[in-house]
Write an enzyme that holds these catalytic residues in place. Structure first.
Site, short mmCIF file in Angstrom:
data_model
loop_
_atom_site.label_atom_id
_atom_site.label_comp_id
_atom_site.label_asym_id
_atom_site.label_seq_id
_atom_site.Cartn_x
_atom_site.Cartn_y
_atom_site.Cartn_z
N LYS A 109 0.82 -1.20 0.00
CA LYS A 109 0.00 0.00 0.00
C LYS A 109 0.86 1.27 0.00
O LYS A 109 0.44 2.31 -0.46
CB LYS A 109 -0.92 0.02 1.22
CG LYS A 109 -1.86 -1.17 1.35
CD LYS A 109 -2.92 -1.20 0.27
CE LYS A 109 -4.10 -2.11 0.60
NZ LYS A 109 -3.78 -3.53 0.68
C1 LIG Z 1 -4.37 -4.70 0.31
C2 LIG Z 1 -3.57 -5.94 0.27
C3 LIG Z 1 -3.82 -6.95 -0.67
C4 LIG Z 1 -4.98 -6.86 -1.65
O1 LIG Z 1 -4.80 -5.84 -2.60
P1 LIG Z 1 -6.05 -5.26 -3.40
O2 LIG Z 1 -5.52 -4.14 -4.19
O3 LIG Z 1 -7.03 -4.81 -2.35
O4 LIG Z 1 -6.60 -6.36 -4.21
C5 LIG Z 1 -3.00 -8.04 -0.70
N1 LIG Z 1 -1.98 -8.17 0.20
C6 LIG Z 1 -1.71 -7.23 1.12
C7 LIG Z 1 -0.60 -7.45 2.06
C8 LIG Z 1 -2.50 -6.08 1.19
O5 LIG Z 1 -2.23 -5.15 2.10
#
Ligand SMILES: *Cc1c(COP(=O)(O)O)cnc(C)c1O
Length: 493
Positions: A109
């Site tokens: 993120k």
């Molecule tokens: C948010 C997240 C995901 C999923 O990603 P999306 O964009 O919501 O599909 C997968 N792994 C981790 C560690 C995340 O923080």
């Protein structure tokens, strides 16, 4: 470049407006009217991450000046990241793991949320908006902290994060509730991520509240991947990983590769789809789910059915039943707002929709059970002495299912979304560290000693932080909480 709403094709707004608003008043998401194509990606071979980010992002954020966009990129991708190349591609056996977790909060993120606040500030300047921005965020665990970190100390912004009280890992929770800075408000809700996300969407659709906030000098925006300013920066690392493979001589120009993406809200993998549409030679986009396999079912049947219970799994950031960004894919596959509107209305009212006549062959959807996920962590560790987290393990496992089904031996990048230390308990038990530890931090110490993987600095620092936010509310009280936080200037009835 202009943006429209997935639910109203008549809407035309600029990139900076789309970033400020976050979500369209009709409930739709903003999408680029046309996905820009790149004729020759190979001239970008020797660019740094930041230089590449500029080339990709300028095609989507056309009302940002060169100077301003470059300055946003520089502020985002700096020493906050523990590795100089920002995203790291590791060769492990025949696979490549794209490590996107070396940012300040140890999950992918950060790739987008370290730049979103800067993009938003620029957008406000471009649009000449003189209001304080209130960022509303629902989190399944990682977005919350990444957004708090990104917006911390950013002048003219306040941020409110809602997380499911019992739906995040210990480290994820600790990261959020120790957040310093008086522009931040972190609130647990008695409910799951879908409750948090739909609560936030309802607030965005509350025109009356928005008006009252306006009068009090506030404007709402979102740090969730419904904001196009989250999505665009994520496209960059798909180009980066492809060009890295090329530079290392692992692939030839134009050779197609697969990517396997651990998926929840469908943001990360949608960025891969955009990259493919721009001309990056990607073959299959492997959509990997945990036991909440609503997307697996969707890709196999064209039916999206959320009438099921949400399971809490060892990959909590993917514990989601309403994958918001799928709405964008539906739009791009049809370019027909009526189909999208009908589907979303049906999802709202009946909990299910079906779309006929769409071609989803760019994607392969499958899932990993809890047991398979744990065994995959162990397998990769035993075979290659490489430690992966639970989310990454889901992607890795689902790739093995894809490979054995289709015998496709094209090179594949597994998108690695979090540090294993964020989910230490599950990772440790997967590699058979069975003892009981007195607390999370002793476990983390032992995990590091056993595996030889150093503990990220940000986790070490967490140990001595004080808990600042301990509010927990019922899910129907989200709106009141915001009004309270913003103070008595905002009237609510
Ligand atoms: C948010 C997240 C995901 C999923 O990603 P999306 O964009 O919501 O599909 C997968 N792994 C981790 C560690 C995340 O923080």
């Amino acid at each position: 470049m202009q943006y429209t709403s997935t639910r109203n094709k008549d809407i035309r707004i600029t990139p900076s407006q789309a970033i400020i608003r976050g979500i369209s008043d009709d409930g739709g998401l903003y999408v680029p009217i046309e996905i820009p194509s790149v004729d020759n990606i190979y001239k970008w071979k020797n660019l740094s991450y930041g230089e590449l980010a500029y080339e990709v992002m300028k095609r989507f954020l056309t009302d940002f000046s060169e100077e301003k966009l470059k300055s946003c990129i520089e502020k985002a991708y700096d020493e906050k990241f523990e590795t100089q190349d920002i995203a790291q591609l590791k060769k492990v056996g025949d696979l490549y793991f794209l490590e996107l977790f070396h940012g300040p909060t140890l999950a992918f993120k950060d790739m987008a949320l370290s730049i979103l606040p800067h993009l938003l500030r620029e957008a406000l300047e471009i649009q000449d908006v003189n209001k304080e921005v209130v960022i509303l965020t629902a989190t399944s665990g990682d977005t919350g902290k990444a957004a708090l970190e990104g917006f911390s100390g950013v002048e003219g912004t306040k941020i409110v994060v809602f997380y499911p009280e019992d739906g995040v890992s210990k480290i994820q929770k600790l990261q959020m509730i120790t957040q310093e800075g008086d522009n931040a408000h972190v609130v647990g809700i008695k409910g799951n991520f879908d409750d948090a996300q739909s609560g936030v969407k309802n607030i965005f659709n509350d025109i009356d509240l928005k008006e009252k906030l306006m009068e009090s000098g506030y404007i709402l925006s979102s740090a969730n991947s419904i904001n196009i300013g989250r999505l665009v920066p994520q496209i960059v690392y798909y180009f980066y990983s492809y060009l890295s493979l090329l530079n290392k001589g692992e692939i030839n120009e134009c050779e197609e590769i697969n990517v396997s993406v651990p998926t929840g809200n469908f943001g990360n993998i949608l960025a891969a789809y955009y990259a493919k549409k721009m001309g990056l030679p990607l073959n299959k986009l492997i959509c990997a789910s945990n036991e909440n396999k609503i997307l697996t079912d969707f890709f196999n049947t064209n039916i999206y059915d959320k009438r099921r219970d949400l399971n809490l799994t060892s990959s909590p950031s993917m514990d989601i039943l309403v994958s918001s960004n799928l709405e964008r894919l539906l739009y791009h596959l049809n370019e027909d707002e009526e189909i999208v509107k009908e589907a979303m209305m049906s999802l709202n009212q009946k909990g299910i929709y079906e779309v006929k006549d769409i071609d989803t062959s760019d994607f392969y959807g499958s899932y990993a059970t809890e047991e398979e996920t744990s065994l995959e962590i162990e397998r990769i560790y035993e075979a290659y002495n490489y430690l992966i987290d639970t989310h990454t393990a889901v992607a890795s496992k689902v790739y093995t299912k894809y490979e054995s089904k289709y015998k496709d031996n094209q090179k594949t990048v597994i998108v690695s979304t979090a540090s294993p230390f964020k989910f230490a308990e599950n990772v440790a038990s997967s590699i058979k560290m069975k003892e009981a530890y007195k607390d999370e931090f002793s476990l983390i110490d032992e995990l590091s000693k056993t595996t030889g993987v150093p503990i990220p600095t940000k986790i070490k620092e967490l140990k001595d932080k004080n808990v600042i936010h301990n509010t927990v509310i019922d899910k129907q009280d989200m709106k009141n909480t915001i009004v309270d936080f913003l103070g008595s200037g905002v009237k609510n009835d």
